[in-house]
Design a protein around this motif. Structure first.
Motif, PDB file in Angstrom:
ATOM      1  N   ASN A 127       5.816  -7.332   1.662  1.00  0.00           N
ATOM      2  CA  ASN A 127       5.096  -7.421   0.395  1.00  0.00           C
ATOM      3  C   ASN A 127       5.047  -6.061  -0.287  1.00  0.00           C
ATOM      4  N   TRP A 128       4.890  -6.104  -1.602  1.00  0.00           N
ATOM      5  CA  TRP A 128       4.625  -4.896  -2.374  1.00  0.00           C
ATOM      6  C   TRP A 128       3.110  -4.735  -2.466  1.00  0.00           C
ATOM      7  N   GLU A 150       9.823   2.199   1.687  1.00  0.00           N
ATOM      8  CA  GLU A 150      10.306   1.831   0.360  1.00  0.00           C
ATOM      9  C   GLU A 150       9.133   1.874  -0.611  1.00  0.00           C
ATOM     10  N   TYR A 165       7.943   2.605  -5.047  1.00  0.00           N
ATOM     11  CA  TYR A 165       8.367   2.631  -6.441  1.00  0.00           C
ATOM     12  C   TYR A 165       7.247   3.237  -7.274  1.00  0.00           C
ATOM     13  N   LYS A 220       6.493  -1.095  -0.404  1.00  0.00           N
ATOM     14  CA  LYS A 220       6.950  -2.375   0.157  1.00  0.00           C
ATOM     15  C   LYS A 220       7.050  -2.215   1.660  1.00  0.00           C
ATOM     16  N   ARG A 257       3.936  -9.292  -6.746  1.00  0.00           N
ATOM     17  CA  ARG A 257       5.118 -10.112  -6.500  1.00  0.00           C
ATOM     18  C   ARG A 257       6.388  -9.334  -6.837  1.00  0.00           C
ATOM     19  N   GLU A 258       7.450  -9.661  -6.127  1.00  0.00           N
ATOM     20  CA  GLU A 258       8.755  -9.016  -6.328  1.00  0.00           C
ATOM     21  C   GLU A 258       9.214  -9.137  -7.775  1.00  0.00           C
ATOM     22  N   GLU A 259       9.006 -10.314  -8.386  1.00  0.00           N
ATOM     23  CA  GLU A 259       9.453 -10.508  -9.771  1.00  0.00           C
ATOM     24  C   GLU A 259       8.692  -9.614 -10.751  1.00  0.00           C
ATOM     25  N   ILE A 278       7.645  -6.506 -10.035  1.00  0.00           N
ATOM     26  CA  ILE A 278       8.284  -5.198  -9.883  1.00  0.00           C
ATOM     27  C   ILE A 278       9.612  -5.194 -10.630  1.00  0.00           C
ATOM     28  N   THR A 279      10.361  -6.289 -10.515  1.00  0.00           N
ATOM     29  CA  THR A 279      11.647  -6.414 -11.200  1.00  0.00           C
ATOM     30  C   THR A 279      11.463  -6.341 -12.710  1.00  0.00           C
TER      31      THR A 279
END
Length: 157
Positions: free
Chosen positions: A2-3, A26, A28, A57, A86-88, A90-91
């Motif tokens: 998870n982030w 990891e 960001y 993450k 959620r990953e999306e 971050i994306t």
């Protein structure tokens, strides 16, 4: 994995991200370029998009490893649990920072409280609520990301 959102000491975001990466974690730290004015010069500098926050993450069991890095204060909590991004999401942040496209939104035809769907730019297909309409800018609330987007009128196409 998870982030998670890590809260740092003020102005330690870049240092913490660098230390975490050296430790194999990891992370960001979204950065934006701003022009800073001093009395004798102007300079472009990269500053964190979110003050005192870095995204990491990792597995739930490895959460305490971040405290080996100086400058880390604590995790950000939401409803009594560590906040998970959620990953999306971050994306979407990465996509937004990597693009130079300007969203094609004609906000002047909307009124405060209207729900709109963005049709271009980094936030394509995101729903937003018009919060403010000012002379120089518009303020949109992106509920799915839990953030507020401020757009200058001259930046809209």
């Amino acid at each position: 994995m998870n982030w998670y959102v890590v809260y740092t000491k003020p102005r330690w975001e870049k240092k913490v991200a660098e230390q975490l990466q050296k430790n194999g974690i990891e992370c960001y730290c979204p950065l934006v370029t701003q022009i800073k004015q001093w009395s004798d010069r102007k300079k472009k500098v990269e500053v964190p998009l979110f003050n005192s926050y870095v995204f990491v993450k990792l597995e739930e069991a490895d959460r305490n490893t971040i405290f080996q890095s100086s400058g880390v204060v604590r995790y950000l909590f939401w409803l009594g649990k560590p906040a998970i991004v959620r990953e999306e999401e971050i994306t979407i942040i990465k996509k937004w920072l990597d693009t130079s496209d300007v969203a094609d939104v004609m906000v002047e035809y909307y009124k405060i409280g209207d729900e709109i769907q963005l049709v271009s730019g980094p936030f394509t297909d995101q729903k937003a609520i018009v919060q403010e309409v000012k002379n120089t800018h518009y303020v949109l609330v992106l509920e799915s990301l839990g953030c507020v987007l401020k757009m200058k009128k001259n930046s809209l196409v």
